[in-house]
Design an enzyme around this catalytic site. Structure first.
Site, PDB file in Angstrom:
ATOM      1  N   ASP A 111       0.995  -1.161  -0.234  1.00  0.00           N
ATOM      2  CA  ASP A 111      -0.147  -0.108  -0.077  1.00  0.00           C
ATOM      3  C   ASP A 111       0.855   1.175   0.023  1.00  0.00           C
ATOM      4  OD1 ASP A 111      -2.140   1.670   0.159  1.00  0.00           O
ATOM      5  OD2 ASP A 111      -3.221   0.645   1.567  1.00  0.00           O
TER       6      ASP A 111
HETATM    7  C1  NOJ Z   1      -4.132   3.810   0.341  1.00  0.00           C
HETATM    8  C2  NOJ Z   1      -5.326   3.184   0.461  1.00  0.00           C
HETATM    9  O1  NOJ Z   1      -5.247   2.398   1.493  1.00  0.00           O
HETATM   10  C3  NOJ Z   1      -5.589   2.090  -0.624  1.00  0.00           C
HETATM   11  O2  NOJ Z   1      -6.725   1.249  -0.689  1.00  0.00           O
HETATM   12  C4  NOJ Z   1      -5.525   2.772  -2.075  1.00  0.00           C
HETATM   13  O3  NOJ Z   1      -5.582   1.888  -3.011  1.00  0.00           O
HETATM   14  C5  NOJ Z   1      -3.975   3.252  -2.087  1.00  0.00           C
HETATM   15  N1  NOJ Z   1      -3.809   4.401  -1.139  1.00  0.00           N
HETATM   16  C6  NOJ Z   1      -3.602   4.194  -3.439  1.00  0.00           C
HETATM   17  O4  NOJ Z   1      -4.529   5.199  -3.751  1.00  0.00           O
END
Ligand code: NOJ
Length: 734
Positions: A266
């Site tokens: 993430d």
């Molecule tokens: C953080 C989030 O937790 C995740 O769900 C998302 O896909 C990513 N950022 C990218 O934006």
């Protein structure tokens, strides 16, 4: 494209580049990035140089065809081996046409509509040049304080898995080379939804049984449906951050589940290993990430800055890098990018398809099916002749798309007021007030006095939920609750429509309103869907897939709880020493599966019949529409295993059916149960269904009482069952 020969031609730096994900502004100064986490100074701390930027593998946050075209063209001019960039973004519930938020969509209890939503989202996003969506989010959730419950499909393990498959099928189709498909990235692996205290990014700790039985199955279902990527989660599980967990990423994902797709961290979660206290530096964080099995480093700079040296010094094996690069190149190949790096990008199609009538119509229909009628004291549907007062911040707010609305534009959303105007409904209106601000209730009271019915549109601003949107007070904002209480003193019927992303504590809303319609964040077509429901052009049919607690203090709450040794219902017990709160009931205010209609359905004649020697039962129940309107009902089937080797849930959803029943008539609904639905993981790790008694419940929500007992004569092991099924070459209901 021969991946192995391509790999052979790549320098170490080019290989590492493939493992790095970066923002589009690196290639396109015209782009303003969508940023949802920390960003290192792009050309310095991130390790990015003029030289290596045309070697990186993927970009996060593309949203438009011209932009995608510009970036890919420019990139390919400089990339030595002509390996195209991969474009990824969060297409969570629509790209430009925004459908209801996932928790709302889940309330449809309609798998094919979910798949259609994903299909249309993919068509729109692929025309804008996207290749991968960071969806579905399949995290199981039981705590409404966590802002991201709105991105999930709820608290039930099985239903989440069914939705997971539908998302994947809709995005990917069965042919990833199709220029209108997207590769699905299931997230957040693992158990992100169980953050302690409902606070985002917080610790997760649970038994391996709990993890495997409730939290992991939906990720596995997404993978079995073909999801090509999986994203790690921000949290720790059993003390180890998921992004560095060899248990999750190697043992479970690769060894047990045989996943051969791409793993991605993430946002900056590799770097966050430092904050978690398991890495002393960015270099060590990167080392842990690649060793655990994270292929792509999203936005932390660890791989770009340190992997080369770590390989040269033999701290990290080149095999690990090769494995990861190979998987990424295979994904690019399977998407058809080597044949056509401009796959899907189509500015003309983009114009035609974004917010097309077909997509808007779907968005409206899905919003209608997503709304859940929580209360109705004979006031809905409204008649056009009734003079209404339209009051409340969401009467005119365009903040109805939700906090994760892709490229949706608020100004393109239809408000409640827009829709009433469009339908020529006459109303008096209380001007002014935004969702966050204090409301002029004096004026609202004067307006309300002129009407027969008060239509009150209340809710949470979208920033109050979603990522980093945790709250300890899950009531409506104070000014709204006070206003509702004042309006109630007028003694006129109040219809409250709610816009929010999480279950709220609605005790006072229910007390002061004659009808309550949970609309969630309904998306682009919000107003039209709500107008149609309020005036009976559509009939509410949605049912909750997450419990609405009576009070925040009950959280986490779940319908599939285990029994306690001292239930309140135990005969002859001293009530003091039973499992309960002194100041609140144990039950949710609105349980999982709950939702009303404009008609009433009754259930009777539940029967069960075992098929000869097969450990298969046919159940049937009679569903009667006792009202005067034809309508759809979601018939739910739950099973309880009262005596087992471990304590089992009080009941668990095993199936459901959306059925249409004509007014005044009835319908027999059938359900097939087999031994696989009765299995659970035993203390020795084996998965089997124990011989003995089971109870089947049928009804309109998880609190239903109609039940029948049935008996499994012999224990059935999973392997034995699977073999038997394969032999017969048939599929079971589940
Ligand atoms: C953080 C989030 O937790 C995740 O769900 C998302 O896909 C990513 N950022 C990218 O934006």
């Amino acid at each position: 494209m021969n991946i192995e020969s391509l790999l052979e031609q790549m320098t170490l730096q080019e290989k590492i580049g493939q493992l790095v994900q970066i923002l589009p502004s690196v290639y396109d100064p015209q782009t303003s990035d969508t940023v949802t986490g920390p960003v290192a100074q792009l050309m310095e701390e991130s390790g990015l140089t003029e030289e290596n930027r045309f070697e990186l593998g993927s970009v996060i946050g593309i949203n438009q065809a011209e932009q995608a075209l510009r970036i890919q063209q420019n990139y390919l001019k400089h990339n030595r081996l002509g390996i195209p960039l991969l474009f990824m973004a969060d297409i969570v519930h629509g790209h430009r046409t925004i459908y209801p938020v996932p928790l709302a969509l889940a309330s449809m209890w309609d798998i094919s509509e979910m798949e259609l939503m994903a299909r249309q989202s993919a068509i729109e996003a692929a025309a804008s040049g996207l290749h991968v969506t960071f969806s579905p989010m399949v995290d199981l959730v039981r705590d409404a304080r966590w802002g991201r419950v709105m991105e999930s499909t709820g608290e039930d393990v099985w239903l989440n898995g069914e939705y997971a498959k539908a998302f994947v099928r809709g995005y990917q189709t069965d042919d990833l080379t199709r220029s209108d498909s997207l590769a699905a990235c299931v997230k957040h692996f693992a158990a992100y939804g169980a953050a302690e205290g409902g606070r985002d990014y917080n610790t997760v700790d649970m038994s391996d049984r709990e993890l495997r039985e409730f939290y992991l199955p939906a990720y596995l279902k997404a993978i079995e449906a073909g999801a090509r990527l999986i994203m790690t989660s921000f949290n720790v599980v059993d003390g180890v951050p998921a992004t560095a967990s060899t248990y999750l990423l190697r043992q479970i994902l690769r060894n047990e589940w045989q996943f051969d797709g791409v793993t991605i961290s993430d946002w900056s979660s590799i770097k966050e290993l430092i904050q978690h206290g398991v890495a002393g530096s960015l270099a060590e964080a990167g080392e842990k990430g690649i060793k655990a099995g994270v292929d792509i480093d999203m936005m932390s700079g660890a791989y770009l800055n340190h992997l080369e040296q770590q390989i040269e010094e033999h701290v990290v094996s080149i095999d690990l890098v090769d494995e990861a690069v190979r998987r990424i190149l295979i994904l690019k190949r399977d998407l058809g990018l080597f044949e056509n790096p401009y796959r899907g990008i189509d500015p003309e199609l983009e114009k035609r398809i974004h917010l097309s009538k077909e997509h808007r119509d779907t968005a409206r229909r899905l919003a209608e099916k997503s709304c859940v009628l929580l209360k109705n004291d004979h006031i809905l549907p409204l008649a056009e002749s009734q003079r209404i007062a339209l009051i409340g911040p969401f009467a005119t707010s365009t903040d109805v798309l939700g906090p994760w609305a892709g490229s949706g534009k608020q100004e393109e959303a239809i408000t409640v007021r827009d829709a009433l105007d469009e339908a020529n409904i006459e109303y008096v209106f209380a001007e002014g007030s935004t969702v966050d601000a204090e409301i002029d209730w004096d004026q609202a009271m004067e307006v309300a006095k002129q009407a027969e019915v008060i239509l009150l549109a209340l809710g949470e601003a979208s920033w109050m939920s979603g990522e980093a949107g945790s709250r300890t007070d899950i009531r409506l904002p104070k000014t709204q609750r006070e206003g509702l209480a004042r309006l109630a003193t007028l003694g006129k019927p109040i219809v409250t429509v709610l816009f929010n992303g999480r279950p709220l504590d609605l005790r006072d809303v229910v007390e002061h309103s004659d009808a309550v319609l949970e609309a969630w964040y309904p998306g682009t077509e919000a107003g039209r869907a709500i107008h149609r429901l309020l005036y009976g052009h559509a009939i509410p049919s949605g049912k909750l897939t997450i419990s609405f607690p009576y009070h925040v203090g009950q959280l986490p709450i779940r319908y599939d709880a285990l029994p306690t040794g001292r239930p309140m219902t135990i005969e002859g017990a001293d009530p003091r020493y039973t499992s309960k709160y002194l100041d609140a009931p144990n039950e949710a205010l609105f349980p999982f599966g709950y939702g009303l209609s404009y008609t009433h359905f009754s259930y009777s004649q539940l029967t069960l019949c075992e098929q000869s020697k097969e450990s298969i039962w046919e159940a049937s129940v009679l569903v009667t529409n006792e009202g005067t309107l034809d309508a759809e009902e979601i018939v739910q089937w739950y099973v309880q295993d009262p005596v087992a080797d471990v304590s089992r849930p009080l009941r668990q959803l095993k199936g459901y059916e959306r059925v249409f029943v004509k007014a005044g008539s009835n319908r027999e609904v059938t359900f097939r149960i087999d031994a696989s639905m009765l299995m659970y993981q035993h203390p020795d790790g084996s998965v089997k269904a124990d011989a003995g008694e089971f109870i089947l419940y049928a009804g309109s929500d998880s609190a239903c009482t109609l039940h029948e007992t049935f008996w499994l004569k012999q224990t059935v092991e999973k392997e034995q069952f699977d073999e038997h099924i394969n032999d017969r070459s048939t599929s079971t209901t589940r």
